[in-house]
Design an enzyme around this catalytic site. Structure first.
Site, PDB file in Angstrom:
ATOM      1  CG  HIS A  27       1.080 -11.380  19.992  1.00 15.19           C
ATOM      2  ND1 HIS A  27       2.044 -10.433  20.251  1.00 15.19           N
ATOM      3  CD2 HIS A  27       1.191 -12.316  20.967  1.00 15.19           C
ATOM      4  CE1 HIS A  27       2.710 -10.798  21.331  1.00 15.19           C
ATOM      5  NE2 HIS A  27       2.216 -11.936  21.785  1.00 15.19           N
ATOM      6  CG  ASP A  47      -1.773 -18.938  24.404  1.00 12.81           C
ATOM      7  OD1 ASP A  47      -0.976 -19.756  24.869  1.00 12.81           O
ATOM      8  OD2 ASP A  47      -1.838 -17.760  24.765  1.00 12.81           O
TER       9      ASP A  47
HETATM   10  N1  CMC Z   1     -10.678 -11.707  17.408  1.00 19.88           N
HETATM   11  C1  CMC Z   1     -11.323 -10.723  16.728  1.00 19.88           C
HETATM   12  N2  CMC Z   1     -10.863  -9.466  16.605  1.00 19.88           N
HETATM   13  C2  CMC Z   1      -9.690  -9.182  17.174  1.00 19.88           C
HETATM   14  C3  CMC Z   1      -8.943 -10.148  17.890  1.00 19.88           C
HETATM   15  C4  CMC Z   1      -9.484 -11.452  17.986  1.00 19.88           C
HETATM   16  N3  CMC Z   1      -8.825 -12.402  18.653  1.00 19.88           N
HETATM   17  N4  CMC Z   1      -7.813  -9.594  18.362  1.00 19.88           N
HETATM   18  C5  CMC Z   1      -7.826  -8.317  17.967  1.00 19.88           C
HETATM   19  N5  CMC Z   1      -8.953  -8.064  17.242  1.00 19.88           N
HETATM   20  C6  CMC Z   1      -9.302  -6.797  16.583  1.00 19.88           C
HETATM   21  C7  CMC Z   1      -9.810  -5.782  17.590  1.00 19.88           C
HETATM   22  O1  CMC Z   1     -11.206  -5.815  17.717  1.00 19.88           O
HETATM   23  C8  CMC Z   1      -9.309  -4.488  17.008  1.00 19.88           C
HETATM   24  O2  CMC Z   1     -10.189  -4.095  15.970  1.00 19.88           O
HETATM   25  P1  CMC Z   1     -10.457  -2.519  15.695  1.00 19.88           P
HETATM   26  O3  CMC Z   1      -9.132  -1.939  15.309  1.00 19.88           O
HETATM   27  O4  CMC Z   1     -11.449  -2.516  14.593  1.00 19.88           O
HETATM   28  O5  CMC Z   1     -10.980  -1.947  16.974  1.00 19.88           O
HETATM   29  C9  CMC Z   1      -7.981  -4.858  16.345  1.00 19.88           C
HETATM   30  O6  CMC Z   1      -8.085  -6.259  16.048  1.00 19.88           O
HETATM   31  C10 CMC Z   1      -6.768  -4.613  17.234  1.00 19.88           C
HETATM   32  O7  CMC Z   1      -7.023  -5.223  18.507  1.00 19.88           O
HETATM   33  P2  CMC Z   1      -6.516  -4.641  19.880  1.00 19.88           P
HETATM   34  O8  CMC Z   1      -7.365  -5.189  20.983  1.00 19.88           O
HETATM   35  O9  CMC Z   1      -6.374  -3.153  19.784  1.00 19.88           O
HETATM   36  O10 CMC Z   1      -5.069  -5.278  19.934  1.00 19.88           O
HETATM   37  P3  CMC Z   1      -4.169  -5.467  21.213  1.00 19.88           P
HETATM   38  O11 CMC Z   1      -2.776  -5.445  20.749  1.00 19.88           O
HETATM   39  O12 CMC Z   1      -4.560  -4.508  22.295  1.00 19.88           O
HETATM   40  O13 CMC Z   1      -4.592  -6.941  21.714  1.00 19.88           O
HETATM   41  C11 CMC Z   1      -4.612  -9.265  22.111  1.00 19.88           C
HETATM   42  C12 CMC Z   1      -3.818  -8.077  21.543  1.00 19.88           C
HETATM   43  C13 CMC Z   1      -3.695 -10.518  22.105  1.00 19.88           C
HETATM   44  C14 CMC Z   1      -5.006  -8.972  23.576  1.00 19.88           C
HETATM   45  C15 CMC Z   1      -5.871  -9.511  21.240  1.00 19.88           C
HETATM   46  O14 CMC Z   1      -5.483  -9.820  19.921  1.00 19.88           O
HETATM   47  C16 CMC Z   1      -6.773 -10.607  21.814  1.00 19.88           C
HETATM   48  O15 CMC Z   1      -7.610 -10.325  22.675  1.00 19.88           O
HETATM   49  N6  CMC Z   1      -6.611 -11.894  21.322  1.00 19.88           N
HETATM   50  C17 CMC Z   1      -7.344 -13.005  21.895  1.00 19.88           C
HETATM   51  C18 CMC Z   1      -6.673 -13.463  23.177  1.00 19.88           C
HETATM   52  C19 CMC Z   1      -5.387 -14.227  22.925  1.00 19.88           C
HETATM   53  O16 CMC Z   1      -5.314 -15.107  22.092  1.00 19.88           O
HETATM   54  N7  CMC Z   1      -4.335 -13.884  23.711  1.00 19.88           N
HETATM   55  C20 CMC Z   1      -3.061 -14.585  23.675  1.00 19.88           C
HETATM   56  C21 CMC Z   1      -1.923 -13.731  23.247  1.00 19.88           C
HETATM   57  S1  CMC Z   1      -0.459 -14.689  22.877  1.00 19.88           S
HETATM   58  C22 CMC Z   1       0.044 -15.349  24.387  1.00 19.88           C
HETATM   59  C23 CMC Z   1       0.505 -14.319  25.348  1.00 19.88           C
HETATM   60  O17 CMC Z   1       1.410 -13.554  25.009  1.00 19.88           O
HETATM   61  O18 CMC Z   1      -0.020 -14.298  26.480  1.00 19.88           O
END
Ligand code: CMC
Length: 430
Positions: free
Chosen positions: A307, A365
């Site tokens: 998240h 989720d």
């Molecule tokens: N699986 C594997 N690696 C992950 C994941 C994951 N689900 N989420 C983040 N990472 C890694 C990512 O690769 C990155 O690694 P590095 O720093 O080495 O490049 C690090 O963690 C930080 O990720 P980010 O993409 O910079 O983080 P963000 O804050 O931009 O993204 C997120 C947040 C929710 C979009 C992401 O965690 C994700 O894609 N999760 C899966 C989708 C999901 O479950 N979304 C629902 C969110 S809760 C409901 C809502 O609010 O809608």
């Protein structure tokens, strides 16, 4: 906003004083509004990771502590002791209602659940295989064509009517999107049922037989609504605020929010999570998927994990997990293979240093899809249910923005990386 503190920014030979505000909770906020006028520079923050786009009194998240407050009340207390329509009142008006206020509000919502009859033809214009989210975006956007008397945003009464209409009609729209999708007749709302029971009935009843709503399932449904009600300035809420900043009508703004919510990184994650569990299929394949999630050359991510704000357990996930256990036990499906995979996946991911180091925990989720599936909803309905729950959050934030006398059109700047001025070349010379 008191600004007893300030920061000094040195830009070559210029010094610029920037006020710092201390919020009631959360980190201090640096006011950069005069930066361009005084320093001739913009700030750069794609994804808004360090930028507050508004001030708000509705919802607060402490991502490190794993805390979510609505008007100061912790989400776990609301999920346990309150119910969705009371939380709607709290979000909209800022305080918990008295018994009388609650009754009046519930009556008001209950008596606005029917749709304009002409809207049934609008539904019928969609292909049967349309995703229910596509129908939701279209029908909610079209509400401005059906309810002309609640589109004038400068009139507080019309704003109020639009708010109630949206909260009241979203379950009917979402249920009808589902009924249309599966080729069953629309089931009309019933005013003697509570909000969650009414939604379950509109989704699962058929004219050919009586439908009894199971109170435990209705309670679980209500909890899902409550846990998704608001989440401060997330992508869809910011979309609603940005659309509203131009003066767009409320139905258009909420349709914009629904469109944004649909994406798999946001509200679409519950559907994506269930599809992922299905694809993994059995516990012995989990290590393969965990390895893929860690592999930077593979775009695969564990859906339902991570998240932007929570760097600890998502407090909504904790409540949702308990709810999942209750519902699955009631329905006698504890041995559901997807649930077995989910439980083992959660454990293996939490034990893995990659997820611990990056502070990736299960989010709301991860569990909501399991409950919804057990209740009988197809995966395509997961995000529409999120959308109907979040409508009150979008509306509360929209209302707050319009009531702020200082609100102005949202218009971000950019870091331009394209060509500078060049002369047009006639087609035959290119
Ligand atoms: N699986 C594997 N690696 C992950 C994941 C994951 N689900 N989420 C983040 N990472 C890694 C990512 O690769 C990155 O690694 P590095 O720093 O080495 O490049 C690090 O963690 C930080 O990720 P980010 O993409 O910079 O983080 P963000 O804050 O931009 O993204 C997120 C947040 C929710 C979009 C992401 O965690 C994700 O894609 N999760 C899966 C989708 C999901 O479950 N979304 C629902 C969110 S809760 C409901 C809502 O609010 O809608």
């Amino acid at each position: 906003m008191a600004d007893s503190k300030s920061a000094t920014l040195r830009l070559e030979d210029k010094e610029i004083e920037l006020p710092i505000y201390s919020p009631t909770a959360g980190p201090d906020v640096l006011d950069i509004r005069k930066l361009y006028a005084q320093g001739g520079v913009f700030t750069y923050d794609p994804g808004f990771t360090s930028t507050a786009s508004c001030d708000s009194t509705i919802t607060f998240i402490d991502g490190d502590k794993g805390e979510l407050l609505h008007r100061g009340y912790p989400i776990d207390q609301l999920a346990e002791k309150s119910h969705y329509l009371e939380v709607c009142y709290l979000l909209l008006y800022g305080e918990l209602p008295t018994g009388e206020q609650l009754e009046e509000f519930e009556n008001l919502v209950t008596n606005h659940t029917m749709l304009h009859d002409q809207m049934t033809y609008f539904f019928r214009g969609f292909r049967r295989d349309a995703h229910p989210m596509a129908i939701l975006v279209g029908v909610v956007g079209a509400m401005s064509a059906f309810y002309h008397d609640s589109t004038d945003i400068s009139d507080p009464h019309q704003r109020e009517v639009a708010s109630i209409r949206l909260i009241a009609k979203m379950p009917t729209i979402a249920a009808w999107a589902y009924k249309y999708h599966i080729g069953q007749p629309f089931v009309y709302p019933r005013n003697d049922l509570d909000y969650a029971s009414n939604f379950l009935r509109m989704c699962f009843a058929v004219p050919a037989e009586e439908y009894e709503v199971n109170p435990i399932l209705a309670r679980a449904m209500d909890r899902i609504f409550t846990l998704h009600a608001d989440h401060e300035q997330n992508a869809s809420t910011s979309t609603v605020r940005l659309a509203s900043s131009s003066g767009a009508n409320p139905f258009a703004c909420i349709a914009a929010g629904i469109a944004c919510l649909w994406g798999p990184a946001h509200g679409g994650a519950n559907q994506a999570c269930l599809e992922m569990l299905e694809e993994i299929g059995s516990v012995d394949r989990i290590p393969e998927y965990i390895a893929r999630a860690k592999d930077k050359s593979d775009p695969f991510r564990l859906m339902g994990f991570g998240h932007r704000v929570y760097k600890n357990f998502d407090p909504r996930a904790t409540v949702m997990k308990q709810s999942a256990d209750e519902v699955l036990e009631l329905l006698g499906v504890e041995n559901n293979p997807k649930l077995q995979v989910a439980k083992a996946l959660e454990k293996q991911a939490l034990d893995d240093p990659y997820f611990a180091e990056k502070k990736l925990f299960p989010n709301v989720d991860f569990y909501s899809g399991i409950i919804l599936e057990a209740m009988g909803f197809p995966t395509s309905m997961f995000t529409p249910i999120f959308a109907l729950s979040r409508t009150v959050g979008w509306i509360s934030q929209w209302k707050e923005q319009l009531e702020d006398p200082h609100h102005k059109i949202g218009r971000p700047r950019q870091l331009y990386q394209g060509d500078t001025t060049r002369d047009y070349i006639d087609v035959e010379k290119r």
